[in-house]
Design a protein around this motif. Structure first.
Motif, PDB file in Angstrom:
ATOM      1  N   LEU A  46      42.951  60.869 -49.987  1.00 37.91           N
ATOM      2  CA  LEU A  46      43.584  60.038 -48.973  1.00 37.91           C
ATOM      3  C   LEU A  46      44.940  60.618 -48.581  1.00 37.91           C
ATOM      4  CD1 LEU A  46      43.453  56.218 -48.791  1.00 37.91           C
ATOM      5  CD2 LEU A  46      45.620  57.363 -48.359  1.00 37.91           C
ATOM      6  N   PHE A  47      45.180  60.682 -47.287  1.00 36.02           N
ATOM      7  CA  PHE A  47      46.434  61.175 -46.730  1.00 36.02           C
ATOM      8  C   PHE A  47      47.161  59.990 -46.108  1.00 36.02           C
ATOM      9  CE2 PHE A  47      49.110  62.923 -43.416  1.00 36.02           C
ATOM     10  CZ  PHE A  47      49.612  64.097 -43.952  1.00 36.02           C
ATOM     11  N   LEU A  48      48.359  59.709 -46.611  1.00 40.62           N
ATOM     12  CA  LEU A  48      49.146  58.574 -46.119  1.00 40.62           C
ATOM     13  C   LEU A  48      49.930  58.976 -44.881  1.00 40.62           C
ATOM     14  CD1 LEU A  48      50.483  57.264 -49.533  1.00 40.62           C
ATOM     15  CD2 LEU A  48      49.122  55.911 -47.933  1.00 40.62           C
ATOM     16  N   GLY A  49      49.598  58.366 -43.738  1.00 38.73           N
ATOM     17  CA  GLY A  49      50.360  58.616 -42.518  1.00 38.73           C
ATOM     18  C   GLY A  49      51.632  57.794 -42.497  1.00 38.73           C
ATOM     19  N   ARG A  50      52.335  57.873 -41.377  1.00 34.65           N
ATOM     20  CA  ARG A  50      53.606  57.167 -41.230  1.00 34.65           C
ATOM     21  C   ARG A  50      53.479  56.070 -40.184  1.00 34.65           C
ATOM     22  NH1 ARG A  50      57.041  62.247 -39.782  1.00 34.65           N
ATOM     23  NH2 ARG A  50      55.041  62.706 -38.827  1.00 34.65           N
ATOM     24  N   PHE A  51      54.243  55.009 -40.354  1.00 33.76           N
ATOM     25  CA  PHE A  51      54.213  53.912 -39.391  1.00 33.76           C
ATOM     26  C   PHE A  51      54.800  54.363 -38.057  1.00 33.76           C
ATOM     27  CE2 PHE A  51      53.866  51.312 -43.261  1.00 33.76           C
ATOM     28  CZ  PHE A  51      52.846  50.457 -42.874  1.00 33.76           C
ATOM     29  N   SER A  52      54.161  53.925 -36.985  1.00 35.71           N
ATOM     30  CA  SER A  52      54.626  54.281 -35.646  1.00 35.71           C
ATOM     31  C   SER A  52      54.355  53.111 -34.701  1.00 35.71           C
ATOM     32  CB  SER A  52      53.919  55.534 -35.141  1.00 35.71           C
ATOM     33  OG  SER A  52      54.384  55.902 -33.860  1.00 35.71           O
ATOM     34  N   THR A  53      55.129  53.035 -33.636  1.00 36.33           N
ATOM     35  CA  THR A  53      54.981  51.968 -32.650  1.00 36.33           C
ATOM     36  C   THR A  53      53.629  52.056 -31.957  1.00 36.33           C
ATOM     37  OG1 THR A  53      57.367  52.047 -32.269  1.00 36.33           O
ATOM     38  CG2 THR A  53      56.046  50.883 -30.638  1.00 36.33           C
ATOM     39  N   VAL A  54      53.018  50.910 -31.730  1.00 35.98           N
ATOM     40  CA  VAL A  54      51.723  50.864 -31.054  1.00 35.98           C
ATOM     41  C   VAL A  54      51.940  51.091 -29.555  1.00 35.98           C
ATOM     42  CG1 VAL A  54      49.677  49.469 -30.579  1.00 35.98           C
ATOM     43  CG2 VAL A  54      50.857  49.258 -32.779  1.00 35.98           C
ATOM     44  N   GLN A  55      51.679  52.306 -29.110  1.00 36.96           N
ATOM     45  CA  GLN A  55      51.810  52.674 -27.707  1.00 36.96           C
ATOM     46  C   GLN A  55      50.967  53.919 -27.466  1.00 36.96           C
ATOM     47  OE1 GLN A  55      55.932  53.492 -27.043  1.00 36.96           O
ATOM     48  NE2 GLN A  55      56.119  54.848 -28.783  1.00 36.96           N
ATOM     49  N   LEU A  56      50.966  54.428 -26.236  1.00 40.50           N
ATOM     50  CA  LEU A  56      50.112  55.550 -25.885  1.00 40.50           C
ATOM     51  C   LEU A  56      50.415  56.798 -26.700  1.00 40.50           C
ATOM     52  CD1 LEU A  56      49.847  55.186 -21.995  1.00 40.50           C
ATOM     53  CD2 LEU A  56      48.112  54.659 -23.710  1.00 40.50           C
ATOM     54  N   ALA A  69      46.506  66.353 -42.194  1.00 39.76           N
ATOM     55  CA  ALA A  69      45.692  65.855 -43.316  1.00 39.76           C
ATOM     56  C   ALA A  69      44.643  66.880 -43.717  1.00 39.76           C
ATOM     57  CB  ALA A  69      45.031  64.537 -42.928  1.00 39.76           C
ATOM     58  N   ARG A  70      44.024  67.517 -42.749  1.00 38.88           N
ATOM     59  CA  ARG A  70      42.989  68.505 -43.048  1.00 38.88           C
ATOM     60  C   ARG A  70      43.591  69.774 -43.645  1.00 38.88           C
ATOM     61  NH1 ARG A  70      39.440  67.061 -37.658  1.00 38.88           N
ATOM     62  NH2 ARG A  70      38.141  65.469 -38.667  1.00 38.88           N
ATOM     63  N   LYS A  71      44.785  70.130 -43.220  1.00 40.05           N
ATOM     64  CA  LYS A  71      45.471  71.255 -43.841  1.00 40.05           C
ATOM     65  C   LYS A  71      45.859  70.923 -45.275  1.00 40.05           C
ATOM     66  CE  LYS A  71      47.374  73.333 -39.622  1.00 40.05           C
ATOM     67  NZ  LYS A  71      48.590  73.629 -38.858  1.00 40.05           N
ATOM     68  N   GLN A 122      54.098  73.699 -48.556  1.00 39.28           N
ATOM     69  CA  GLN A 122      52.909  74.549 -48.576  1.00 39.28           C
ATOM     70  C   GLN A 122      52.854  75.429 -47.322  1.00 39.28           C
ATOM     71  OE1 GLN A 122      50.691  74.607 -51.079  1.00 39.28           O
ATOM     72  NE2 GLN A 122      51.313  72.822 -52.254  1.00 39.28           N
ATOM     73  N   LEU A 123      53.166  74.847 -46.174  1.00 38.43           N
ATOM     74  CA  LEU A 123      53.173  75.616 -44.933  1.00 38.43           C
ATOM     75  C   LEU A 123      54.271  76.671 -44.944  1.00 38.43           C
ATOM     76  CD1 LEU A 123      52.619  72.753 -42.309  1.00 38.43           C
ATOM     77  CD2 LEU A 123      50.936  74.343 -43.232  1.00 38.43           C
ATOM     78  N   ARG A 145      44.746  64.200 -54.906  1.00 37.66           N
ATOM     79  CA  ARG A 145      43.905  63.134 -54.359  1.00 37.66           C
ATOM     80  C   ARG A 145      44.651  62.301 -53.321  1.00 37.66           C
ATOM     81  NH1 ARG A 145      41.434  59.212 -58.317  1.00 37.66           N
ATOM     82  NH2 ARG A 145      43.608  59.043 -59.010  1.00 37.66           N
ATOM     83  N   VAL A 146      45.962  62.164 -53.496  1.00 33.99           N
ATOM     84  CA  VAL A 146      46.788  61.391 -52.569  1.00 33.99           C
ATOM     85  C   VAL A 146      47.859  62.318 -52.006  1.00 33.99           C
ATOM     86  CG1 VAL A 146      48.249  59.369 -52.265  1.00 33.99           C
ATOM     87  CG2 VAL A 146      46.392  59.323 -53.948  1.00 33.99           C
ATOM     88  N   MET A 147      47.949  62.379 -50.690  1.00 31.99           N
ATOM     89  CA  MET A 147      48.848  63.337 -50.052  1.00 31.99           C
ATOM     90  C   MET A 147      49.690  62.649 -48.980  1.00 31.99           C
ATOM     91  SD  MET A 147      45.825  66.171 -49.638  1.00 31.99           S
ATOM     92  CE  MET A 147      44.657  64.846 -49.372  1.00 31.99           C
ATOM     93  N   ARG A 148      50.874  63.201 -48.755  1.00 30.25           N
ATOM     94  CA  ARG A 148      51.768  62.767 -47.684  1.00 30.25           C
ATOM     95  C   ARG A 148      52.228  64.003 -46.926  1.00 30.25           C
ATOM     96  NH1 ARG A 148      53.933  61.067 -52.260  1.00 30.25           N
ATOM     97  NH2 ARG A 148      55.739  62.395 -51.880  1.00 30.25           N
ATOM     98  N   ILE A 149      52.715  63.790 -45.725  1.00 30.45           N
ATOM     99  CA  ILE A 149      53.055  64.933 -44.885  1.00 30.45           C
ATOM    100  C   ILE A 149      54.216  65.730 -45.474  1.00 30.45           C
ATOM    101  CG2 ILE A 149      54.700  63.729 -43.364  1.00 30.45           C
ATOM    102  CD1 ILE A 149      53.257  65.329 -41.039  1.00 30.45           C
ATOM    103  N   GLU A 150      55.138  65.082 -46.183  1.00 34.79           N
ATOM    104  CA  GLU A 150      56.258  65.823 -46.753  1.00 34.79           C
ATOM    105  C   GLU A 150      55.813  66.729 -47.892  1.00 34.79           C
ATOM    106  OE1 GLU A 150      56.806  61.479 -48.247  1.00 34.79           O
ATOM    107  OE2 GLU A 150      56.038  62.531 -46.481  1.00 34.79           O
ATOM    108  N   MET A 151      54.642  66.436 -48.487  1.00 34.36           N
ATOM    109  CA  MET A 151      54.092  67.314 -49.515  1.00 34.36           C
ATOM    110  C   MET A 151      53.490  68.567 -48.900  1.00 34.36           C
ATOM    111  SD  MET A 151      52.216  64.316 -51.753  1.00 34.36           S
ATOM    112  CE  MET A 151      51.411  65.465 -52.867  1.00 34.36           C
TER     113      MET A 151
END
Length: 294
Positions: free
Chosen positions: A161-171, A184-186, A205-206, A195-201
């Motif tokens: 599971l990759f935990l995203g970040r909260f964002s405003t509901v808009q386009l 997440a796929r990277k 790596q990049l 097993r549990v990943m976040r974007i700052e992790m």
């Protein structure tokens, strides 16, 4: 592009995406082109590797979502649908990759474990989103770890599971979704043990991928030390992950606190890198990752 054609002679390059379920579809941002490769010509590992360089496009339309709201989110994220309304100002996506195609079992696990409703949107046979509306009690990383344990123990499904970040509901949420999905796929590719990943992790790596050669040149002695002494590398990496908490790290490693502190001081004296500073900790963490990949 020529290299892709050389490796996959049946690959098709187009200006517009194709609709063909027999192929994997990628988008090449640098050339603004779409790449379609027959599924039988590409291994799972190759597909993950290509997803690092190109954006994997999902072609299978999920017209059998379990709820109308889930279908509305799918139409918004992958089609021309409008952004669905939410009860709160912000939402986030939790990206799930499963080991088995058991959608009913997974839905049961989600409903059983979480006290509040998480909307499940399927984006593939073994891949889905959990859409979480912002609240005073958001899903925590530890909650996710326990949920994955329950999923494996009671439903015989392993997951990441990759935990995203909260964002405003808009386009603009649509663009953020596709960026996070790519991340997440990277993360799955670069951190297969997590097993549990976040974007700052993912960012270190990049950076290791992009700057590995320079790091190897500037810190050749430290890399050689880490490759010779796995326990030292593991100790330092765990210490940094524990926010430089010596007592907690010593407990996890079953060491006396003074023994760990002695090894830490010895490393600082030998290399001149003060791991207790932000810059030093960052460099050492990057070297640990680079050494581990080697």
């Amino acid at each position: 592009m020529n290299q892709i054609e050389a490796i996959y002679p049946k690959a098709i390059m187009t200006e517009q995406p194709l609709s063909d379920d027999t192929k994997l579809h990628y988008y090449d941002k640098s050339h603004n082109r779409y790449i379609a490769i027959p599924k039988e010509d590409i291994t799972e590992k190759e597909a993950q590797l290509l997803a690092h360089f190109y954006v994997l496009m999902e072609q299978e339309k999920q017209t059998n979502q379990y709820a109308p709201l889930a279908q509305a989110w799918w139409d918004f994220l992958f089609g021309e649908g409008e952004c669905p309304e939410a009860k709160t100002e912000r939402v986030r996506f939790l990206y799930v990759q499963l080991s088995a195609n058991d959608q009913s079992g997974f839905l049961e696990a989600v409903d059983t474990f979480f006290d509040y409703k998480l909307l499940v949107v399927w984006i593939g046979e073994k891949e889905c989103l959990l859409i979480e509306e912002e609240s005073d009690y958001p899903v925590q990383e530890e909650d996710v770890r326990i949920f994955l344990d329950v999923l494996a123990g009671d439903f015989y499904i392993t997951g990441r599971l990759f935990l995203g970040r909260f964002s405003t509901v808009q386009l603009s949420l649509k663009a953020m979704y596709h960026n996070e999905l790519e991340a997440a796929r990277k993360a799955v590719l670069f951190m297969p043990e997590q097993r549990v990943m976040r974007i700052e992790m993912l960012i270190p790596q990049l950076l290791v991928v992009q700057s590995g050669g320079e790091l190897s040149r500037l810190f050749a002695n430290e890399l050689a030390l880490f490759q010779e002494d796995y326990d030292l590398r593991n100790m330092l990496q765990l210490l940094i992950q524990n926010h430089l908490n010596v007592s907690q790290t010593a407990k996890q490693l079953h060491l006396h606190r003074n023994s760990l502190q002695y090894r830490l001081d010895k490393f600082i004296h030998r290399t001149g890198i003060d791991i207790r500073s932000y810059e030093g900790a960052f460099v050492v963490y990057m070297l640990c990752l680079l050494s581990g990949k080697r």
